[in-house]
Design a protein around this motif. Structure first.
Motif, PDB file in Angstrom:
ATOM      1  N   VAL A 148      -5.392   4.983   5.019  1.00  0.00           N
ATOM      2  CA  VAL A 148      -6.098   4.380   6.160  1.00  0.00           C
ATOM      3  C   VAL A 148      -6.723   5.522   6.960  1.00  0.00           C
ATOM      4  CG1 VAL A 148      -5.843   3.027   8.282  1.00  0.00           C
ATOM      5  CG2 VAL A 148      -4.473   2.453   6.261  1.00  0.00           C
ATOM      6  N   PRO A 149      -8.084   5.561   7.095  1.00  0.00           N
ATOM      7  CA  PRO A 149      -8.719   6.683   7.799  1.00  0.00           C
ATOM      8  C   PRO A 149      -8.156   6.869   9.220  1.00  0.00           C
ATOM      9  CG  PRO A 149     -10.370   5.311   6.721  1.00  0.00           C
ATOM     10  CD  PRO A 149      -9.065   4.609   6.584  1.00  0.00           C
ATOM     11  N   GLY A 150      -7.834   8.094   9.552  1.00  0.00           N
ATOM     12  CA  GLY A 150      -7.341   8.417  10.899  1.00  0.00           C
ATOM     13  C   GLY A 150      -5.870   8.114  11.131  1.00  0.00           C
ATOM     14  N   LYS A 151      -5.170   7.611  10.089  1.00  0.00           N
ATOM     15  CA  LYS A 151      -3.747   7.292  10.257  1.00  0.00           C
ATOM     16  C   LYS A 151      -2.956   7.963   9.139  1.00  0.00           C
ATOM     17  CE  LYS A 151      -0.626   3.258  10.555  1.00  0.00           C
ATOM     18  NZ  LYS A 151       0.282   3.803  11.552  1.00  0.00           N
ATOM     19  N   ARG A 152      -1.740   8.413   9.479  1.00  0.00           N
ATOM     20  CA  ARG A 152      -0.873   9.011   8.458  1.00  0.00           C
ATOM     21  C   ARG A 152       0.429   8.215   8.383  1.00  0.00           C
ATOM     22  NH1 ARG A 152      -0.848  15.549   9.049  1.00  0.00           N
ATOM     23  NH2 ARG A 152       0.154  15.343   7.013  1.00  0.00           N
ATOM     24  N   PHE A 153       0.837   7.888   7.151  1.00  0.00           N
ATOM     25  CA  PHE A 153       2.145   7.247   6.968  1.00  0.00           C
ATOM     26  C   PHE A 153       3.171   8.365   6.785  1.00  0.00           C
ATOM     27  CE2 PHE A 153      -0.901   4.003   5.327  1.00  0.00           C
ATOM     28  CZ  PHE A 153      -0.693   3.065   6.330  1.00  0.00           C
ATOM     29  N   ASP A 154       3.772   8.767   7.898  1.00  0.00           N
ATOM     30  CA  ASP A 154       4.647   9.944   7.899  1.00  0.00           C
ATOM     31  C   ASP A 154       6.017   9.666   7.294  1.00  0.00           C
ATOM     32  OD1 ASP A 154       2.759  11.583   9.182  1.00  0.00           O
ATOM     33  OD2 ASP A 154       3.291  10.733  11.129  1.00  0.00           O
ATOM     34  N   ARG A 155       6.366   8.400   7.188  1.00  0.00           N
ATOM     35  CA  ARG A 155       7.699   8.045   6.701  1.00  0.00           C
ATOM     36  C   ARG A 155       7.574   6.955   5.633  1.00  0.00           C
ATOM     37  NH1 ARG A 155       7.362   8.865  12.097  1.00  0.00           N
ATOM     38  NH2 ARG A 155       8.848  10.355  13.023  1.00  0.00           N
ATOM     39  N   TYR A 156       8.496   6.954   4.715  1.00  0.00           N
ATOM     40  CA  TYR A 156       8.462   5.984   3.609  1.00  0.00           C
ATOM     41  C   TYR A 156       8.372   4.552   4.144  1.00  0.00           C
ATOM     42  CZ  TYR A 156       9.433   4.857  -1.352  1.00  0.00           C
ATOM     43  OH  TYR A 156       9.337   4.440  -2.656  1.00  0.00           O
ATOM     44  N   HIS A 157       9.164   4.248   5.174  1.00  0.00           N
ATOM     45  CA  HIS A 157       9.179   2.850   5.662  1.00  0.00           C
ATOM     46  C   HIS A 157       7.870   2.464   6.346  1.00  0.00           C
ATOM     47  CE1 HIS A 157       9.795   3.658   9.991  1.00  0.00           C
ATOM     48  NE2 HIS A 157      10.570   4.653   9.613  1.00  0.00           N
ATOM     49  N   GLU A 158       7.117   3.451   6.871  1.00  0.00           N
ATOM     50  CA  GLU A 158       5.811   3.129   7.492  1.00  0.00           C
ATOM     51  C   GLU A 158       4.817   2.662   6.427  1.00  0.00           C
ATOM     52  OE1 GLU A 158       4.550   6.503   9.815  1.00  0.00           O
ATOM     53  OE2 GLU A 158       6.320   6.409  11.107  1.00  0.00           O
ATOM     54  N   LEU A 159       4.868   3.310   5.258  1.00  0.00           N
ATOM     55  CA  LEU A 159       4.021   2.874   4.138  1.00  0.00           C
ATOM     56  C   LEU A 159       4.486   1.494   3.666  1.00  0.00           C
ATOM     57  CD1 LEU A 159       1.763   3.549   2.117  1.00  0.00           C
ATOM     58  CD2 LEU A 159       3.488   4.610   0.658  1.00  0.00           C
ATOM     59  N   GLY A 160       5.817   1.304   3.616  1.00  0.00           N
ATOM     60  CA  GLY A 160       6.373   0.001   3.235  1.00  0.00           C
ATOM     61  C   GLY A 160       5.915  -1.106   4.167  1.00  0.00           C
ATOM     62  N   GLN A 161       5.883  -0.796   5.480  1.00  0.00           N
ATOM     63  CA  GLN A 161       5.450  -1.807   6.461  1.00  0.00           C
ATOM     64  C   GLN A 161       3.969  -2.131   6.306  1.00  0.00           C
ATOM     65  OE1 GLN A 161       7.347   0.521   9.736  1.00  0.00           O
ATOM     66  NE2 GLN A 161       7.927  -1.466  10.540  1.00  0.00           N
ATOM     67  N   HIS A 162       3.183  -1.100   5.934  1.00  0.00           N
ATOM     68  CA  HIS A 162       1.751  -1.324   5.715  1.00  0.00           C
ATOM     69  C   HIS A 162       1.532  -2.230   4.493  1.00  0.00           C
ATOM     70  CE1 HIS A 162      -2.527  -0.646   5.842  1.00  0.00           C
ATOM     71  NE2 HIS A 162      -2.539  -0.144   4.620  1.00  0.00           N
ATOM     72  N   ALA A 163       2.387  -2.061   3.472  1.00  0.00           N
ATOM     73  CA  ALA A 163       2.229  -2.839   2.235  1.00  0.00           C
ATOM     74  C   ALA A 163       2.833  -4.242   2.343  1.00  0.00           C
ATOM     75  CB  ALA A 163       2.871  -2.085   1.069  1.00  0.00           C
ATOM     76  N   PHE A 164       4.035  -4.331   2.894  1.00  0.00           N
ATOM     77  CA  PHE A 164       4.780  -5.607   2.874  1.00  0.00           C
ATOM     78  C   PHE A 164       4.762  -6.360   4.207  1.00  0.00           C
ATOM     79  CE2 PHE A 164       7.117  -2.794  -0.161  1.00  0.00           C
ATOM     80  CZ  PHE A 164       6.778  -3.468  -1.324  1.00  0.00           C
ATOM     81  N   GLY A 165       4.249  -5.725   5.263  1.00  0.00           N
ATOM     82  CA  GLY A 165       4.289  -6.335   6.591  1.00  0.00           C
ATOM     83  C   GLY A 165       5.350  -5.654   7.453  1.00  0.00           C
ATOM     84  N   GLU A 166       5.182  -5.768   8.785  1.00  0.00           N
ATOM     85  CA  GLU A 166       6.041  -5.051   9.750  1.00  0.00           C
ATOM     86  C   GLU A 166       7.536  -5.235   9.496  1.00  0.00           C
ATOM     87  OE1 GLU A 166       5.524  -2.933  12.562  1.00  0.00           O
ATOM     88  OE2 GLU A 166       3.627  -2.712  11.488  1.00  0.00           O
ATOM     89  N   LYS A 167       7.981  -6.498   9.441  1.00  0.00           N
ATOM     90  CA  LYS A 167       9.421  -6.780   9.331  1.00  0.00           C
ATOM     91  C   LYS A 167       9.941  -6.555   7.910  1.00  0.00           C
ATOM     92  CE  LYS A 167      11.640  -9.114  12.950  1.00  0.00           C
ATOM     93  NZ  LYS A 167      10.966 -10.110  13.789  1.00  0.00           N
ATOM     94  N   LEU A 168       9.250  -7.213   6.945  1.00  0.00           N
ATOM     95  CA  LEU A 168       9.700  -7.154   5.550  1.00  0.00           C
ATOM     96  C   LEU A 168       9.697  -5.712   5.041  1.00  0.00           C
ATOM     97  CD1 LEU A 168      10.597  -8.751   3.031  1.00  0.00           C
ATOM     98  CD2 LEU A 168       8.187  -8.925   2.391  1.00  0.00           C
TER      99      LEU A 168
END
Length: 438
Positions: A86-106
């Motif tokens: 995502v331009p301008g954003k970094r997924f610094d942690r594994y769960h942040e990438l997970g939240q981007h893929a599966f949704g915030e809670k899941l």
């Protein structure tokens, strides 16, 4: 008024990010990623690879090791690519990438429990490994002394971590990580060179280990878990990449990938010779730690065990850092604690004490490797990155990428189901004759 409040909140968020271990320092060089990745991946599991080969036999053993090397390199590349998708954003942690893929809670529920099981489980195994290696050194040097319980050696090993766990972030531990990476290459080299020197043993047998066919099947499953454990270091990949500086012109994936390629060359130099030469020389009579099969020369085995100790000290810290980050994020952002050195002191020492206690209580080294290897490392290493890739990039059905990802998912699910079965059996067999805190 609203602007002031927003500015105050954003400066508060920035202050917290500057304090948290993963986001506090983004000045890492590309080679930091090499030794952090080597330290994360080449665990003491390398020493059990000849034993895993003896449970699999030549064909399946060689195939599975090469396949695991290729699959995990591919899934690691995917994670490096997705870090800044995502331009301008970094997924610094594994769960942040997970939240981007599966949704915030899941996303949180899918990634965080697995990542915690991996990080904490690995740290417990490293506590046991460090304690066993210290005990082995003592036994080799002091012949007529009274034997000291493994419990005390694990405590001695953990005392180092009560100090080291207060290093604030990944970059502050780069020297320890470098030393650990050098040590892993050193003891791996000692293991296979000493095996070559010892030569092929008499009456050697290369058939898969096990007294009965059911025992051979169970051993096969355990070996799958061991190999999954050996190739797993993906839990800390995004966290390592987060420490590398990034601009739109020079994104972090360039230097990160450079570091990963070099790390994987080192992994191959550590794993393949140890596994294959160790099995070639000792066959199915090899011990579950190759160094135990090599009783002489004493000084060399003492050196190898000392290298193992230094290496697992670094590895422990690499896996502990994301846990510290999660704990501190939770306490500061959710529980509204003030970011302070006292908070850090209490949380980190509690964590070290907890892993020490579990390690002292359940020191079944081989079984733990197989159990954790299949149960939690297979998902986070072999197939979660592929599932996220399919969700986020939506490759065309039956295209090469689509087929490749589904192949990795199938292999990962197989490892996740079969690995723990064998590992659990090993733990049960060990537990029958085990006396607590002996």
């Amino acid at each position: 008024m609203g602007d002031d409040r927003e500015a105050g909140q954003s400066s508060k968020v920035k202050n917290i990010d500057d304090w948290l271990p993963i986001t506090s320092d983004r000045n890492a060089k590309w080679w930091y990623s090499t030794f952090h990745n080597v330290t994360a991946m080449v665990g003491a599991g390398v020493l059990s690879l000849p034993y895993a080969m003896s449970e699999l036999g030549w064909g399946p053993g060689v195939t599975l090791m090469i396949l695991s090397w290729l699959v995990t390199l591919y899934t690691l590349w995917q994670m490096v690519e997705m870090h800044e998708m995502v331009p301008g954003k970094r997924f610094d942690r594994y769960h942040e990438l997970g939240q981007h893929a599966f949704g915030e809670k899941l996303g949180l529920w899918v990634v965080v429990p697995q990542q915690l099981v991996v990080d904490i489980g690995t740290d417990i195994v490293y506590m046991v490994t460090g304690g066993k290696s210290l005990k082995k050194i003592h036994e080799l040097i002091v012949h007529d002394g009274k034997p000291i319980k493994l419990t005390f050696w694990i405590m001695i090993f953990s005392s180092v971590h009560f100090l080291l766990s207060h290093l604030p972030n990944f970059n502050s531990m780069s020297i320890i990580s470098l030393a650990a990476a050098v040590m892993s290459l050193s003891y791996s080299t000692i293991a296979w060179v000493a095996s070559v020197v010892k030569g092929i043993q008499e009456d050697i047998d290369y058939s898969p280990r096990g007294a009965s066919s059911s025992a051979r099947v169970m051993n096969f499953f355990t070996a799958l878990g061991d190999i999954a454990f050996a190739f797993a270091g993906h839990n800390v990949v995004l966290e390592i990449q987060a420490t590398i500086p990034s601009t739109p012109e020079r994104p972090s994936k360039g230097p990160m990938w450079k570091g990963v390629i070099l790390a994987y060359v080192v992994v191959a130099l550590c794993y393949f010779p140890v596994a294959w030469i160790g099995f070639l020389m000792f066959g199915n009579s090899v011990e579950d730690n190759i160094l135990i099969s090599l009783e002489k020369p004493t000084w060399l085995i003492v050196a190898a065990n000392a290298f193992v100790v230094v290496h697992v000290i670094g590895s422990y810290q690499i896996y502990a850092m994301p846990v510290f980050d999660m704990l501190e994020t939770f306490l500061v952002k959710k529980m509204n604690f003030e970011p302070s050195s006292t908070l850090r002191f209490v949380t980190r020492n509690t964590y070290v004490a907890f892993t020490m206690f579990i390690a002292i209580t359940f020191p079944f080294f081989g079984g733990l490797l197989g159990f954790f290897g299949g149960f939690a490392l297979a998902p986070t290493t072999y197939y979660l990155p592929c599932i996220m890739w399919l969700i986020l990039y939506k490759p065309k059905r039956f295209s090469i990428t689509w087929c490749l990802n589904w192949f990795c998912i199938a292999l990962g699910v197989l490892l996740m189901i079969l690995g723990p079965i064998g590992g659990l059996r090993t733990i049960i067999v060990s537990a029958k004759s085990y006396q607590f805190y002996s």
